[in-house]
Scaffold this motif. Structure first.
Motif, PDB file in Angstrom:
ATOM      1  N   CYS A 112       0.827  -1.211   0.000  1.00  0.00           N
ATOM      2  CA  CYS A 112       0.000   0.000   0.000  1.00  0.00           C
ATOM      3  C   CYS A 112       0.858   1.256   0.000  1.00  0.00           C
ATOM      4  CB  CYS A 112      -0.928   0.017   1.215  1.00  0.00           C
ATOM      5  SG  CYS A 112      -2.321  -1.110   1.061  1.00  0.00           S
ATOM      6  N   PHE A 115       2.557   1.657  -3.444  1.00  0.00           N
ATOM      7  CA  PHE A 115       1.572   2.093  -4.426  1.00  0.00           C
ATOM      8  C   PHE A 115       1.110   3.521  -4.139  1.00  0.00           C
ATOM      9  CE2 PHE A 115      -2.704   2.655  -6.112  1.00  0.00           C
ATOM     10  CZ  PHE A 115      -2.450   2.413  -7.455  1.00  0.00           C
ATOM     11  N   HIS A 116       0.949   3.867  -2.863  1.00  0.00           N
ATOM     12  CA  HIS A 116       0.540   5.225  -2.491  1.00  0.00           C
ATOM     13  C   HIS A 116       1.537   6.252  -3.030  1.00  0.00           C
ATOM     14  CE1 HIS A 116       0.216   8.761   0.174  1.00  0.00           C
ATOM     15  NE2 HIS A 116      -1.082   8.488   0.154  1.00  0.00           N
ATOM     16  N   ALA A 119       1.142   6.500  -6.803  1.00  0.00           N
ATOM     17  CA  ALA A 119      -0.097   7.215  -7.112  1.00  0.00           C
ATOM     18  C   ALA A 119       0.017   8.700  -6.793  1.00  0.00           C
ATOM     19  CB  ALA A 119      -1.263   6.589  -6.341  1.00  0.00           C
ATOM     20  N   LEU A 124      -1.912   9.881 -10.078  1.00  0.00           N
ATOM     21  CA  LEU A 124      -2.930   8.970 -10.596  1.00  0.00           C
ATOM     22  C   LEU A 124      -4.301   9.409 -10.089  1.00  0.00           C
ATOM     23  CD1 LEU A 124      -1.205   5.479 -10.125  1.00  0.00           C
ATOM     24  CD2 LEU A 124      -1.249   6.940 -12.148  1.00  0.00           C
ATOM     25  N   GLN A 126      -7.914   9.583  -8.370  1.00  0.00           N
ATOM     26  CA  GLN A 126      -8.508   8.984  -7.180  1.00  0.00           C
ATOM     27  C   GLN A 126      -9.550   7.977  -7.631  1.00  0.00           C
ATOM     28  OE1 GLN A 126      -7.436   8.917  -4.342  1.00  0.00           O
ATOM     29  NE2 GLN A 126      -7.035  10.888  -3.424  1.00  0.00           N
ATOM     30  N   SER A 128      -7.320   5.854  -6.318  1.00  0.00           N
ATOM     31  CA  SER A 128      -6.127   5.002  -6.214  1.00  0.00           C
ATOM     32  C   SER A 128      -5.294   5.348  -4.985  1.00  0.00           C
ATOM     33  CB  SER A 128      -5.291   5.101  -7.480  1.00  0.00           C
ATOM     34  OG  SER A 128      -4.908   6.432  -7.731  1.00  0.00           O
ATOM     35  N   ARG A 129      -4.971   6.615  -4.825  1.00  0.00           N
ATOM     36  CA  ARG A 129      -4.156   7.019  -3.671  1.00  0.00           C
ATOM     37  C   ARG A 129      -4.933   6.872  -2.376  1.00  0.00           C
ATOM     38  NH1 ARG A 129      -3.564  12.447  -4.344  1.00  0.00           N
ATOM     39  NH2 ARG A 129      -4.668  13.003  -2.475  1.00  0.00           N
ATOM     40  N   GLY A 131      -7.483   4.944  -1.700  1.00  0.00           N
ATOM     41  CA  GLY A 131      -7.724   3.539  -1.385  1.00  0.00           C
ATOM     42  C   GLY A 131      -6.512   2.868  -0.771  1.00  0.00           C
ATOM     43  N   SER A 132      -5.339   3.172  -1.314  1.00  0.00           N
ATOM     44  CA  SER A 132      -4.119   2.577  -0.756  1.00  0.00           C
ATOM     45  C   SER A 132      -3.832   3.118   0.639  1.00  0.00           C
ATOM     46  CB  SER A 132      -2.924   2.799  -1.679  1.00  0.00           C
ATOM     47  OG  SER A 132      -2.627   4.167  -1.809  1.00  0.00           O
TER      48      SER A 132
END
Length: 154
Positions: A112, A115-116, A119, A124, A126, A128-129, A131-132
Motif C-alpha cells: 500500500c 503504491f501510495h 499514485a 494517478l 482517485q 487510487s491514492r 484507497g491505498s
C-alpha cells in the motif's frame, strides 16, 4: 539474553523487520526525490540554495512548485503512517501472531505504501491514492487491535 535471541529467531519478527526496513527505506528515499524535483525544476526553499544553479542570488528561484509540493506531501504522509506502523508492528510481533496472518499484514502495508507513493507522485486519479492509504491504515489498526486484545489491562 535467551528471550532476546528467541525473539530475533522468530519468523514473525524477522518478517516484520524486513518489511519495516523496506517502508523505512522507501520513506527515506523521498528526501532525495524532493531534492531531485527541486533541482530539475529550479525551485528552492531557501535563498542560499539557489547558489547550486546560479552564481548570483536569484530570488525568483525561491518559490513553490506543484510537483515539489506533491513529493513533499507524499513524504509527510509517509511520516504520518510508517512511524505508527513500525511502532504498532513491533508490539504486534511480540503478541505471537500466526506467521501467515502477520505476513499478510506486513505485505499489505508495504504494498500500500509503495503504491501510495506511485499514485501520489504520478498524480494517478482517485481513488487510487486514497484507497491505498485507507487499506494501509486499516492494516495498522488491525495490528493495534490484536495488541490491545492480547494485553489489555485497564
Amino acid at each position: 539474553m535467551s528471550s532476546q535471541s528467541s525473539m530475533m529467531d522468530s519468523q514473525v519478527f524477522q518478517a516484520f523487520s524486513t518489511y519495516a526496513i523496506i517502508v523505512i527505506l522507501k520513506m527515506m528515499l523521498m528526501s532525495p526525490l524532493t531534492s531531485y524535483f527541486r533541482l530539475t525544476r529550479k525551485v528552492f526553499a531557501n535563498l542560499e540554495d539557489t547558489k547550486l544553479v546560479s552564481s548570483k542570488e536569484d530570488k525568483k528561484l525561491v518559490c513553490v512548485d506543484p510537483d515539489v509540493e506533491r513529493v513533499r506531501r507524499c513524504h509527510l504522509n509517509d511520516l504520518e503512517n510508517i512511524i505508527p506502523f513500525v511502532l504498532v508492528g513491533l508490539l504486534y510481533s511480540l503478541t505471537g501472531p500466526e506467521l501467515s496472518v502477520a505476513l499478510l499484514h506486513f505485505r499489505l502495508f508495504a504494498g500500500c505504501r509503495i503504491f501510495h507513493t506511485i499514485a501520489y507522485v504520478a498524480a494517478l486519479p482517485q481513488p487510487s491514492r486514497g484507497g491505498s492509504w485507507i487499506l494501509g491504515m486499516l492494516v495498522t489498526f488491525s495490528m493495534a487491535y490484536r495488541v490491545l486484545s492480547a494485553v489489555l489491562i485497564l
